[in-house]
Design an enzyme around this catalytic site. Structure first.
Site, mmCIF file in Angstrom:
data_model
loop_
_atom_site.group_PDB
_atom_site.id
_atom_site.type_symbol
_atom_site.label_atom_id
_atom_site.label_comp_id
_atom_site.label_asym_id
_atom_site.label_seq_id
_atom_site.Cartn_x
_atom_site.Cartn_y
_atom_site.Cartn_z
ATOM 1 N N SER A 128 -10.488 29.123 -62.480
ATOM 2 C CA SER A 128 -11.870 29.563 -62.564
ATOM 3 C C SER A 128 -12.015 30.990 -62.029
ATOM 4 C CB SER A 128 -12.769 28.572 -61.815
ATOM 5 O OG SER A 128 -14.123 28.784 -62.124
ATOM 6 N N ASP B 121 -13.543 25.329 -68.041
ATOM 7 C CA ASP B 121 -13.149 25.780 -66.701
ATOM 8 C C ASP B 121 -11.925 25.060 -66.159
ATOM 9 O OD1 ASP B 121 -13.392 25.808 -63.601
ATOM 10 O OD2 ASP B 121 -14.828 27.319 -64.264
#
Length: 767
Positions: free
Chosen positions: A79, A317
């Site tokens: 991320s 993500d």
């Protein structure tokens, strides 16, 4: 002077808008690596904290006779941490500057820049429905803005929050194409900025791993007893990049790094999922060439590429399933080159320890959570915040194996030395070493080890052959372009079939009487790790000799340098095999014989052996007789040690022959200026970690604290690498930290104009 490499494997957690804070930390890591390179080369010191790091390394060298070199050679992230790991890896590999990124982070990581422009045209009903939400956040003395935002920035945050909640409903508010464009802009800015040499020596590879979640998943076949095979869906993806080193270093094409950054940071609900077409359109708009597109997609998305549809992948993500990607970084420790003493650290950046990424309220203490909080926590928060205990246990297990191996080698030393005396005789030590003699002595020692090992030598030999077959299979898979788990397993099975047909798996290939000629030829051609293990033992013996009071330190250090150079020669040999290969290697699955012949030519171990023999002869001739004898006992005695230890450790690569230590960088750990953790220092933790997207002042605050916290902890880590019993002068440690903090304030004062009150407070707190 004693030389030591402090090697950092960096793990970067997710943190949404705290990416700006992590940029401050990674910028200090980059400056420390630059300072280390400059300290070694004697380049003029750069101003700011980099100059202070140079002073720290010089102070350590002056007061401890230890030259500490800091290398960052393994990076992994998820991320927001994945984005920072990618940019730092590119800067280290190519010698680029991270400075151009700072303005991009401060200027563009803003709600108004990130919002999807199509999301502002909402219906009257949606606008009316959004008003109570915006009002709840932004008005009243108990509203979130009033309670959490400083008075001077409340109007800015209210305005941007209103735009945020008026974005299209049931659609991510932030723009995916806009995010991709910002990432490409960032790589352009770095490419146009200042550039110097790589921050890694030519012999040191750089590995980067970025976690991504495959939303739809892909089938993985698993082998069972009954049924013989089952299929499960795998959602975890790890995008791997490697700069193998050498004269011309390159990590990856900017489009490939942008792919990884955009995919890993597609935070659910904030950004739309990433698909390849989004990047293709951005590249086409910029008229940017991407010649390796097909090869990259085949490596990143092997199954979909195999059926011709990588564009159908939907990626979200990376922190959803793997927020702390220790696993691939631990695996990368295998076969790391080492030319001097190593102090290996795993350093993980956790910007908000103990704070959830998404908190919907409820469930505090014994109070049961509500319906929405339960669902959200189960689907998102719990997997994302899972502790790293399993990773730490894996690192501890590896370190324990290293300690156990070192203890076994020490306990065996008297017996091995006696066996060498029996095999060579007393007059042997009067002989002058030459490359030809060294080769002959090596063969004689290996034959003696086989005789004395008895029936256990057969077990050792077959483990050795199996280990080399597995390594050859992995190398052919990698050099042939990768292609996913199925191709890797297919090449492995084909190699085993080939070597079984050649008789190398037969009981007679390795017996108590020694190895058969074809087995010896196979190991001489492909067993690179045996050679490196032998040299690691010699390096360790030389290090032990250097610790004695009356040791000839200069001669021993010169010999150690040569031994590490020889290790690098072998490792460079295998990395040099990463150059473009012929069709034979790529067709290893169909035609193993030609592939093995090409691999043997690429490795060219016979030539490397001749080079190493000549250099080891130089090392032996430079030592006094007593120390020369110790070095020869280790070198020639290695077959005895290997017979005993290889079956125990199953060929595990332990090149970095030291236990691994783990350090954390977080607001909770960097307390030299202010205690209280993230709550006392960071603004980005507000609004469920989206806070820094709503205010430039917040981003400036978090970036500055990132640099300060980074400097605080990095100085701790560097000083902790001092040899046992060594100390800096009284007061030097605290003084160096203050100098680094002041240097950072002086560097950033002109750029960070929205936080004058913080600068004033920090001046008082630093003193």
């Amino acid at each position: 002077m004693r030389e030591k490499e402090l090697r950092l494997a960096l793990i970067c957690y997710g943190g949404i808008s705290l990416a700006v804070y992590m940029h401050g930390i990674t910028k200090e890591i980059w400056r420390l690596a630059r300072a280390s390179r400059g300290h070694r080369t004697g380049d003029p010191p750069e101003p700011g904290s980099e100059s202070v790091y140079r002073d720290i390394l010089a102070t350590i060298a002056e007061h401890t006779d230890t030259d500490v070199r800091v290398l960052v050679d393994i990076l992994a992230g998820a991320s927001a941490g994945g984005i920072n790991a990618i940019f730092l890896a590119d800067a280290i590999s190519a010698g680029r500057s991270l400075d151009p990124l700072t303005d991009l982070w401060l200027d563009t990581a803003d709600v108004d820049r990130l919002l999807d422009p199509g999301g502002n045209a909402v219906t009257r009903i949606a606008k009316a429905a959004a008003v109570p939400i915006a009002w709840a956040f932004s008005t009243g003395r108990k509203g979130a803005v009033h309670m959490t935002v400083e008075e001077g920035h409340r109007d800015e945050v209210r305005s941007k929050l209103a735009n945020f909640v008026r974005a299209r409903w049931f659609w991510p508010p932030f723009s995916g194409p806009g995010f991709t464009g910002l990432l490409l802009d960032a790589f352009d800015a770095m490419a146009k900025g200042a550039r110097g040499p790589s921050l890694l020596p030519a012999y040191q590879p750089l590995d980067l791993f970025v976690t991504v979640t495959d939303f739809h998943g892909h089938p993985e076949r698993l082998q069972l007893h009954s049924p013989s095979e089952v299929t499960e869906t795998e959602h975890r993806l790890i995008l791997s990049f490697r700069d193998p080193g050498g004269a011309k270093r390159q990590l990856a094409h900017p489009a490939e790094l942008t792919f990884a950054a955009r995919a890993t940071a597609s935070f659910p609900g904030a950004f739309p999922p990433f698909q390849v077409g989004e990047l293709d359109r951005a590249i086409e708009t910029r008229k940017m060439a991407w010649p390796g597109r097909a090869a990259f997609l085949a490596r990143a998305l092997p199954r979909l590429s195999a059926v011709g549809s990588p564009e159908s992948a939907v990626l979200i993500d990376g922190s959803v399933l793997a927020n702390a990607p220790f696993g691939p970084a631990i695996d990368a420790l295998q076969s790391r080159p080492a030319r001097r003493e190593i102090d290996r650290r795993f350093v993980y950046i956790d910007p908000k320890p103990g704070l959830h990424s998404v908190r919907l309220g409820g469930g505090a203490g014994s109070e049961p959570p509500g319906f929405v909080a339960t669902v959200f926590g189960a689907l998102s928060d719990i997997p994302r915040e899972q502790p790293i205990r399993d990773n730490l246990e894996a690192i501890d297990g590896r370190s324990a194996r290293i300690r156990r191996l070192r203890h076994i080698l020490t306990a065996m030393e008297p017996e091995v030395e006696a066996a060498i005396e029996r095999a060579f005789g007393i007059t042997f030590w009067l002989s002058s070493p030459t490359p030809a003699r060294l080769k002959s002595w090596r063969t004689q020692a290996q034959n003696a080890a086989a005789r004395e090992a008895g029936y256990s030598y057969a077990a050792y030999g077959h483990i050795k052959i199996a280990t080399v077959v597995e390594q050859v299979s992995a190398l052919l898979y990698r050099l042939g372009g990768g292609g996913g788990r199925e191709r890797r397993e297919a090449i492995r099975k084909r190699m085993w079939l080939h070597f079984r047909d050649a008789g190398l798996a037969d009981a007679g290939a390795m017996t108590a009487n020694g190895a058969r000629d074809d087995a010896i030829d196979f190991l001489r051609t492909f067993d690179l790790d045996y050679r490196v293990r032998r040299l690691r033992l010699v390096a360790r013996r030389l290090a032990e000799m250097a610790e004695t009071d009356d040791a000839p330190a200069d001669a021993i250090e010169q010999a150690r340098a040569i031994v590490y150079e020889c290790i690098g020669t072998y490792r460079l040999g295998i990395e040099a095999a990463a150059v473009p290969v012929g069709d034979a290697v790529r067709a290893a699955q169909e035609h193993p014989g030609p592939a093995l012949a090409e691999l043997a030519a690429l490795l060219d171990l016979k030539r490397l052996d001749e080079q190493v023999d000549a250099r080891l002869t130089d090392a032996l001739e430079g030592l006094p007789k007593t120390e020369r004898r110790v070095m020869l006992l280790a070198y020639l005695g290695f077959p005895f040690y290997d017979v005993a230890t290889l079956p125990l450790f199953q060929g595990e690569g332990l090149d970095e022959f030291q236990p691994v230590k783990v350090d954390r960088i977080s607001p909770d750990d960097a307390t030299a200026i202010r205690e209280g953790g993230a709550a006392a220092t960071l603004k980005g933790i507000q609004f469920n970690s989206f806070g820094a997207f709503f205010s430039r002042a917040y981003r400036e605050n978090d970036y500055l604290w990132g640099r300060l916290h980074g400097a605080d902890r990095l100085i701790d880590i560097v000083v902790s690498a001092l040899p046992h019993g060594s100390h800096l002068p009284p007061g030097a440690f605290a003084g160096l930290k203050r100098s680094a903090f002041r240097a950072i304030l002086d560097e950033e004062r002109a750029r960070l104009t929205a936080i004058p009150d913080l600068f004033a407070a920090l001046e008082k707190e630093i003193g």
